[in-house]
Design an enzyme around this catalytic site. Structure first.
Site, PDB file in Angstrom:
ATOM      1  N   ASP A  70      -3.780   1.920  -3.029  1.00 32.68           N
ATOM      2  CA  ASP A  70      -3.025   2.164  -1.926  1.00 32.68           C
ATOM      3  C   ASP A  70      -2.078   0.941  -1.793  1.00 32.68           C
ATOM      4  O   ASP A  70      -2.460  -0.081  -2.454  1.00 32.68           O
ATOM      5  CB  ASP A  70      -3.751   2.302  -0.577  1.00 32.68           C
TER       6      ASP A  70
HETATM    7  C1  BGC Z   1      -0.528   4.747   3.090  1.00 34.03           C
HETATM    8  C2  BGC Z   1      -0.661   5.614   2.006  1.00 34.03           C
HETATM    9  C3  BGC Z   1       0.870   5.645   1.656  1.00 34.03           C
HETATM   10  C4  BGC Z   1       1.187   4.463   0.839  1.00 34.03           C
HETATM   11  C5  BGC Z   1       2.753   4.554   0.354  1.00 34.03           C
HETATM   12  C6  BGC Z   1       0.123   3.109   2.659  1.00 34.03           C
HETATM   13  O1  BGC Z   1       0.204   2.489   3.731  1.00 34.03           O
HETATM   14  O2  BGC Z   1      -2.109   4.316   3.509  1.00 34.03           O
HETATM   15  O3  BGC Z   1      -1.112   6.815   2.584  1.00 34.03           O
HETATM   16  O4  BGC Z   1       0.901   6.646   0.447  1.00 34.03           O
HETATM   17  O5  BGC Z   1       1.315   3.395   2.022  1.00 34.03           O
HETATM   18  O6  BGC Z   1       3.761   4.595   1.417  1.00 34.03           O
END
Ligand code: BGC
Length: 762
Positions: free
Chosen positions: A228
């Site tokens: 993530d």
């Molecule tokens: C989120 C993800 C997301 C990623 C990119 C993170 O903060 O948990 O779900 O895909 O950011 O934006």
């Protein structure tokens, strides 16, 4: 695809593939024909940023269609809705040059308070897994890749980057991993995104058991595990655990750590080779960049799909669909400033937005409007003044100080009293990634408005917006109809108008229980945890599994949803199709006078096995369309898994021998037909050890009889007498480990004999 095997590249070049070039792209290796690829959010539309980049949706992104978020799709109970949505997102990804779309999010709604529930489908893993799999199929059929997230046990936003989800393995397997397992094994997603949180103390991004043993070893995942965004603590440990790609990039810092670790002999280069090969293979996916977004077509699709997601919770006296002609009072700020998506990384810059009031005016004859309250709880006086007394016949409120609130309320009541029916648009103020909700109540101002309108209007309909459960208490009984409109995407306004007027017949069902009180939620006492830990103390009793097992009265159970027509289940037959598999044959009839869509829900109830089972669990479902008067028999397969629990000692899914009741439910609380079958279950017993309870030894089919004989032979005279006088003695010591039983004396047992019996038990 790469022109040469990336593993053959110099160490620093292949390591460069393992982290991003920037926020959204990977690094190219031109010498090997490996292009950069773009990964971006997701899941219900494309959030492609050109200038400022961030993972919380602060900066703008290019326009794209905002389709219904997962909270809505969950309520559709329709795999076709999920598939078509995934396909539309995939098509836009190709136009915009995106190779991997970050989603779907398939975490389980453990608590109604999770701030990201709007991005997740359901409290049930089967529903979540089926919809998530359909989304991935639709998306990947377009040639782009999915990123199934957040793996795993990311069920809250509080302290999400550090908290340890402390969860036992049975619960993890049955509830929190099950959807990932289905999607990975059935659809081969291009990537899986590791969660931010820890699981039982270990960061998900460094969790070897999770990322390698289970994901790759057991489920056969061959794609890329991506972090993530910003979710890596120790890059070398993460790579060794199975995390291939770190996003976003760190300007080369973490690549250098990997190179140093390999050179120092602290990291096997094989991890680098495997990760580089997998990341390079993503370039085999399609990204076209160019052409036009099908804006009109996808807006129409967004509207059509959204109508399938609306849940008609209540409809007293058939107030809906709206009678025509009728004089309609539309009330509430959310009717003109609709909430149709949540905040954070999934926030899409919509190509257009349907305004509910406009859509109602387009279908209705005589429509008045009053603002009633200011959404967001804040108000911009200038904006309110500009709106006040607008020239379109609407009565608008002023600012929202106390006097203004009174005035707004009075206006709303006035138009409600003059109408045939009042429609109040109400909803949660805001939900955004990174923050959990504190309660499930509507703002007090909205509750007061609903009650005042309901007292004045001949009939009152409430349309709710929100990405999570909203309490209906304090006003539920005073209104005639309630529509749960969730967050429906950019065409929410049109979709709601379609449902209100009966252009579309509502067919959504709750994917999440609406409790009477937040405190009734099974996770209540263990959410969101403390001191860096959240204990999943309710175990597998999540959502309806918990509410139903302890017979808690709820406002609306999981699976509830009304229609403008009526359905009956006329018959249920169950046929065994193998030792531990069956098919349910369910006959349903549309008994009303309009076509409608019905969800057949099949639950399995059992007490078989040595573990506490939920009173029932959803094991199959199907959404069908029935014409008025039409009857259809639908076959729903119950595979072996439908009867299993996960046995942590045997380390496998087990069908316990015993009775299993197959139930057809209108929802999780109301069963309309059932049949009981008996399954032989899995043969085999757990291996015996000196720590196994004496009872397990006695009842083991092979060892038990021999043990009894040996015990008899080796017993002292005194023990024999005691046993004769008290034949229940053996049972009463059955829970003692055999080690203790033997140590108390009374029988002479040779170690070799014990070893022989233990061997026999394997
Ligand atoms: C989120 C993800 C997301 C990623 C990119 C993170 O903060 O948990 O779900 O895909 O950011 O934006």
């Amino acid at each position: 695809m790469p022109s040469i095997d990336p593993a053959g590249l110099p160490l620093d070049q292949k390591v460069s593939l393992l982290s991003g070039r920037d926020f959204w792209t990977t690094k190219p290796v031109e010498a090997a024909g490996i292009p950069p690829i773009v990964l971006t959010d997701g899941p219900h539309g494309i959030r492609l940023q050109r200038d400022g980049t961030d993972h919380l949706g602060f900066y703008d992104s290019l326009p794209a269609t905002c389709l219904p978020p997962a909270v809505a799709v969950g309520s559709s109970w329709d795999v076709e809705v999920a598939r078509r949505l995934g396909a539309a997102v995939g098509r836009e990804a190709r136009v915009l040059g995106v190779t991997v779309v970050l989603g779907p999010g398939v975490n389980i709604k453990r608590s109604p308070l999770c701030g990201r529930n709007f991005e997740y489908y359901s409290e049930d893993p089967l529903l979540t897994g089926m919809l998530g799999a359909a989304h991935v199929r639709g998306l990947q059929a377009q040639g782009v890749g999915a990123s199934v997230k957040h793996f795993a046990a990311n069920n809250q936003e509080t302290d999400r980057m550090r908290v340890s989800a402390d969860v036992d393995e049975r619960t993890l397997r049955e509830i929190y991993l099950a959807a990932f397992e289905r999607i990975v094994t059935e659809t081969r997603p291009a990537t899986v995104m590791a969660a931010y949180n820890r699981i039982n103390g270990t960061p998900a991004s460094q969790h070897r058991w999770l990322l390698t043993d289970v994901l790759r070893g057991e489920w056969g995942f061959t794609g890329v595990v991506v972090s993530d965004w910003g979710g890596v603590n120790d890059r070398v440990a993460a790579l060794a655990a199975g995390l291939d790609l770190q996003m976003p990039g760190t300007g080369g810092a973490s690549d250098a750590e990997i190179v140093r670790a390999v050179r120092a002999g602290a990291l096997d280069e094989a991890h680098v080779d495997a990760g580089a090969r997998r990341v390079a293979a993503l370039s085999g996916l399609v990204a076209e960049a160019g052409g036009e977004l099908p804006v009109d077509e996808h807006h129409a699709l967004a509207r059509e799909l959204a109508t399938d997601c609306v849940v008609l919770l209540r409809n007293i006296g058939g107030v809906l669909p709206l009678a025509r002609p009728s004089c309609i009072a539309v009330i509430g700020d959310l009717a003109t400033s609709p909430r149709f998506q949540g905040g954070g990384s999934s926030r899409i810059n919509p190509t257009r937005v349907d305004i509910p009031l406009d859509a109602i005016r387009a279908l209705g004859e005589s429509v008045t409007y009053a603002r009633g309250y200011a959404a967001d709880g804040t108000d911009d006086d200038q904006e309110a003044e500009a709106e006040a007394g607008s020239s379109d016949g609407s009565e608008r409120g002023h600012g929202h100080g106390h006097d203004d609130r009174e005035a707004s309320l009075a206006q709303a009541v006035r138009i409600a009293a003059a109408a045939d029916v009042a429609i109040v648009f109400a909803g949660i103020d805001k939900e955004t990634e990174g923050v959990d909700r504190e309660h499930i109540d509507l703002p007090a101002e909205q509750v007061a408005l609903i009650r005042a309108v309901a007292a004045a209007a001949p009939r009152t309909v409430v349309v709710l917006a929100g990405g999570g459960v909203v309490s209906l208490e304090g006003w539920h009984d005073e209104v005639d109809a309630i529509l749960a409109g969730w967050l429906l995407g950019q065409a929410a306004g049109g979709a709601i108008a379609d449902v209100l007027f009966g252009v579309a017949n509502p067919s959504g069902h709750l994917a999440e229980t609406i409790p009477l009180r937040l405190a009734d939620a099974p996770s209540y006492l263990n959410f969101p945890g403390e001191a860096g830990h959240v204990r999943y103390g309710e175990g597998v009793m999540v959502g309806y599994r918990g509410y139903q097992t302890v017979e808690r009265t709820v406002r609306y159970p999981f699976g509830h949803g009304l229609s403008y027509t009526t359905f009956t289940t006329d018959a249920l037959e169950v046929s065994l199709t193998g030792d531990n598999t069956a098919t349910a044959h369910v006959t349903a009839t549309n008994t009303g006078d309009r076509a409608g869509r019905h969800v057949i829900q099949v639950y399995v109830a059992t007490a078989a096995g040595p573990v506490r089972r939920p009173v029932r669990e959803l094991r199959a479902f199907k959404k069908i369309t029935l014409r008025p008067g039409e009857t259809r028999t639908v076959d729903l397969d119950l595979d072996r898994r439908a009867f299993t629990y996960y046995d942590i000692e045997l380390r496998r899914w087990v069908v316990a021998p015993g009775d299993y009741t197959i139930q057809v439910g209108e929802n999780a609380a109301h069963i309309v037909a059932e049949r009981t079958i008996t399954l032989t279950g899995d043969s085999g017993h757990r291996p015996l050890s000196l720590d196994s309870p004496f009872g397990d030894w006695l009842h083991h089919p092979v060892v038990g009889p021999q043990l009894r004989r040996s015990l008899g032979g080796g017993m002292t005279e005194q023990s024999r007498k005691a046993l004769e006088q008290n034949p229940d003695l053996l049972e009463s010591i059955s829970s003692m480990p055999i080690r203790q039983v033997l140590s108390m004396g009374g029988t002479s047992f040779r170690d070799e004999e014990l070893a022989r019996l233990m061997e026999l038990s394997r």
